[in-house]
Design an enzyme around this catalytic site. Structure first.
Site, PDB file in Angstrom:
ATOM      1  N   LYS A   1      -9.665  -2.186  -3.893  1.00  0.00           N
ATOM      2  CA  LYS A   1      -9.639  -1.474  -2.615  1.00  0.00           C
ATOM      3  C   LYS A   1      -8.720  -0.280  -2.776  1.00  0.00           C
ATOM      4  O   LYS A   1      -7.526  -0.434  -3.037  1.00  0.00           O
ATOM      5  CB  LYS A   1      -9.150  -2.386  -1.500  1.00  0.00           C
ATOM      6  CG  LYS A   1      -9.056  -1.645  -0.167  1.00  0.00           C
ATOM      7  CD  LYS A   1      -8.753  -2.554   0.990  1.00  0.00           C
ATOM      8  CE  LYS A   1      -8.656  -1.741   2.269  1.00  0.00           C
ATOM      9  NZ  LYS A   1      -8.350  -2.580   3.432  1.00  0.00           N
TER      10      LYS A   1
ATOM     11  N   LYS B   1     -14.286  -1.090  -2.738  1.00  0.00           N
ATOM     12  CA  LYS B   1     -14.214  -0.409  -1.455  1.00  0.00           C
ATOM     13  C   LYS B   1     -13.352   0.843  -1.579  1.00  0.00           C
ATOM     14  O   LYS B   1     -12.247   0.729  -2.108  1.00  0.00           O
ATOM     15  CB  LYS B   1     -13.592  -1.370  -0.451  1.00  0.00           C
ATOM     16  CG  LYS B   1     -13.381  -0.788   0.911  1.00  0.00           C
ATOM     17  CD  LYS B   1     -12.679  -1.787   1.765  1.00  0.00           C
ATOM     18  CE  LYS B   1     -12.386  -1.141   3.101  1.00  0.00           C
ATOM     19  NZ  LYS B   1     -11.521  -1.937   3.913  1.00  0.00           N
TER      20      LYS B   1
ATOM     21  N   TYR C   1     -22.448  -0.692   7.991  1.00  0.00           N
ATOM     22  CA  TYR C   1     -22.672  -0.549   9.431  1.00  0.00           C
ATOM     23  C   TYR C   1     -24.122  -0.159   9.713  1.00  0.00           C
ATOM     24  O   TYR C   1     -24.553  -0.193  10.853  1.00  0.00           O
ATOM     25  CB  TYR C   1     -21.702   0.492  10.015  1.00  0.00           C
ATOM     26  CG  TYR C   1     -20.253   0.155   9.720  1.00  0.00           C
ATOM     27  CD1 TYR C   1     -19.562  -0.764  10.511  1.00  0.00           C
ATOM     28  CD2 TYR C   1     -19.595   0.709   8.629  1.00  0.00           C
ATOM     29  CE1 TYR C   1     -18.258  -1.109  10.223  1.00  0.00           C
ATOM     30  CE2 TYR C   1     -18.278   0.379   8.329  1.00  0.00           C
ATOM     31  CZ  TYR C   1     -17.614  -0.530   9.123  1.00  0.00           C
ATOM     32  OH  TYR C   1     -16.327  -0.871   8.820  1.00  0.00           O
TER      33      TYR C   1
HETATM   34  C1  PBG Z   1      -7.883  -3.440   6.969  1.00  0.00           C
HETATM   35  C2  PBG Z   1      -9.218  -2.910   6.642  1.00  0.00           C
HETATM   36  C3  PBG Z   1      -9.575  -1.560   6.588  1.00  0.00           C
HETATM   37  C4  PBG Z   1     -10.956  -1.537   6.400  1.00  0.00           C
HETATM   38  C5  PBG Z   1     -11.393  -2.860   6.294  1.00  0.00           C
HETATM   39  N1  PBG Z   1     -10.289  -3.698   6.440  1.00  0.00           N
HETATM   40  C6  PBG Z   1      -8.781  -0.331   6.795  1.00  0.00           C
HETATM   41  C7  PBG Z   1      -7.586  -0.099   6.009  1.00  0.00           C
HETATM   42  O1  PBG Z   1      -7.360  -0.688   4.952  1.00  0.00           O
HETATM   43  O2  PBG Z   1      -6.792   0.730   6.473  1.00  0.00           O
HETATM   44  C8  PBG Z   1     -11.772  -0.286   6.348  1.00  0.00           C
HETATM   45  C9  PBG Z   1     -13.233  -0.435   6.586  1.00  0.00           C
HETATM   46  C10 PBG Z   1     -13.954   0.825   6.871  1.00  0.00           C
HETATM   47  O3  PBG Z   1     -13.425   1.937   6.797  1.00  0.00           O
HETATM   48  O4  PBG Z   1     -15.145   0.691   7.178  1.00  0.00           O
HETATM   49  N2  PBG Z   1      -7.148  -4.064   6.027  1.00  0.00           N
END
Ligand code: PBG
Length: 332
Positions: A196, A256, A321
């Site tokens: 991530k 991600k 989405y």
């Molecule tokens: C939170 C989380 C985030 C997303 C999923 N879980 C945001 C972040 O890490 O700030 C982002 C998902 C998206 O942008 O669609 N831990």
């Protein structure tokens, strides 16, 4: 011309193209992210046209619609009332909290649907970080993991099929696996946010949950998540994370964001035999929506091409989405 090879022979007709097609999209490739809130009306999300903040009851209708279109897994995100947010995010393990209630209702009404949850403190923390921030502004690892384990157990007790740690604390997959097993939830899986990245593509999501990092007291608060989310410049490091997640007991590895990180999806596919998921995040969604609204691109064609690119890169599953629209376009 005197050519032996004419690749166009395999592109001559719909029938021939479909015979040699290497990758296909199906509704059961998708995991559908849904936002839920405490209010009593369904709200639009300005930066994510078409996505909604559902009430728990309205959520059921949307989950049923997704099920009827062939989607087999959802992931739930809460917009928590400001009054419930604290420095340690302890609302995340309230058994009567929004997410536990939403999971129970979904499982009562659409029992076949697999439910994934998000494990991290940011929706519950008054300063918007995924972990507990120390008085001197450090996001604490091991103390945070204790709360994440409690959060995961409450989610499993409520009926979650998959726990999705998105926090990027070290050692959290192993700790959550052990905590689940100790409580008798050895059947509950972990879809780990393995790679991530600290990405600007999460902007619209943070608007949806009102969860961007912010200063609320005299405590220094890191302005971004780069001390725990990965540096967008790094690829080999994703392999390190994947190896750790495998050793710690992850069932599915996730990358991600998706589109700017197709190379990472490809690398994890080569390195691991576990299923790989791609998260087609909020910013990727909203860019397509915005261009389509202006008539600059054809939404359906760009969405399906984008989703197919994740499959081609090696993803088995796609969090998106666009899930319901895409399932409809695919003939769901
Ligand atoms: C939170 C989380 C985030 C997303 C999923 N879980 C945001 C972040 O890490 O700030 C982002 C998902 C998206 O942008 O669609 N831990």
């Amino acid at each position: 011309m005197d050519l032996t090879y004419r690749p166009r022979r395999l592109r001559r007709s719909d029938a021939i193209r479909s015979m040699v097609r290497e990758h296909n999209l199906g509704a059961d490739d998708f995991i559908y992210p849904l936002f839920v809130h405490e209010g009593d009306n369904v709200q639009e999300i300005g930066a994510m046209p078409g996505a909604k903040r559902w009430t728990v009851e309205a959520l059921i209708g949307e989950v049923q619609r997704a099920w009827d279109l062939g989607i087999r897994c959802i992931v739930l995100f809460p917009k928590v009332n400001e009054s419930l947010k604290t420095e340690d995010g302890s609302e995340c393990f309230n058994e009567q909290g929004l997410i536990p209630r939403a999971i129970r209702r979904v499982k009562e009404e659409v029992p076949g649907m697999a439910v994934m949850t998000d494990v991290a403190l940011d929706p519950y923390s008054c300063d918007g970080h995924d972990g507990i921030v120390s008085p001197d502004g450090i996001v604490l690892n091991d103390q945070t993991v204790e709360n994440l384990c409690k959060q995961a157990i409450v989610q499993a007790q409520s009926g979650a099929d998959f726990i999705g740690p998105s926090d990027m604390m070290d050692g959290r997959v192993g700790a959550i696996r052990e905590a689940l097993d100790d409580e008798g939830f050895d059947h509950v899986g972990i879809i780990s946010y393995t790679a991530k990245y600290s990405s600007a593509y999460y902007g619209p999501f943070r608007e949806a949950l009102d969860s961007a990092p912010r200063v609320v007291s005299s405590k220094p608060i890191p302005k971004d998540k780069s001390s725990y989310q990965m540096d967008p410049a790094n690829a080999r490091e994703a392999i390190v994370e994947a190896q750790l997640d495998e050793q710690e007991g992850a069932d599915i590895l996730m990358v991600k964001p998706g589109l700017a990180y197709l190379d990472i999806i490809y690398r994890l596919r080569q390195e691991s035999e576990l299923p790989v998921a791609a998260y087609n995040v909020s910013g990727e969604y909203s860019m397509i929506k915005a261009a389509a609204e202006r008539g600059w691109i054809v939404e359906k064609d760009v969405v399906l091409e984008t989703l197919l690119s994740f499959k081609r890169a090696g993803a088995d599953l796609i969090l998106t989405y666009h899930a319901c629209d895409a399932a409809e376009w695919l003939g769901g």
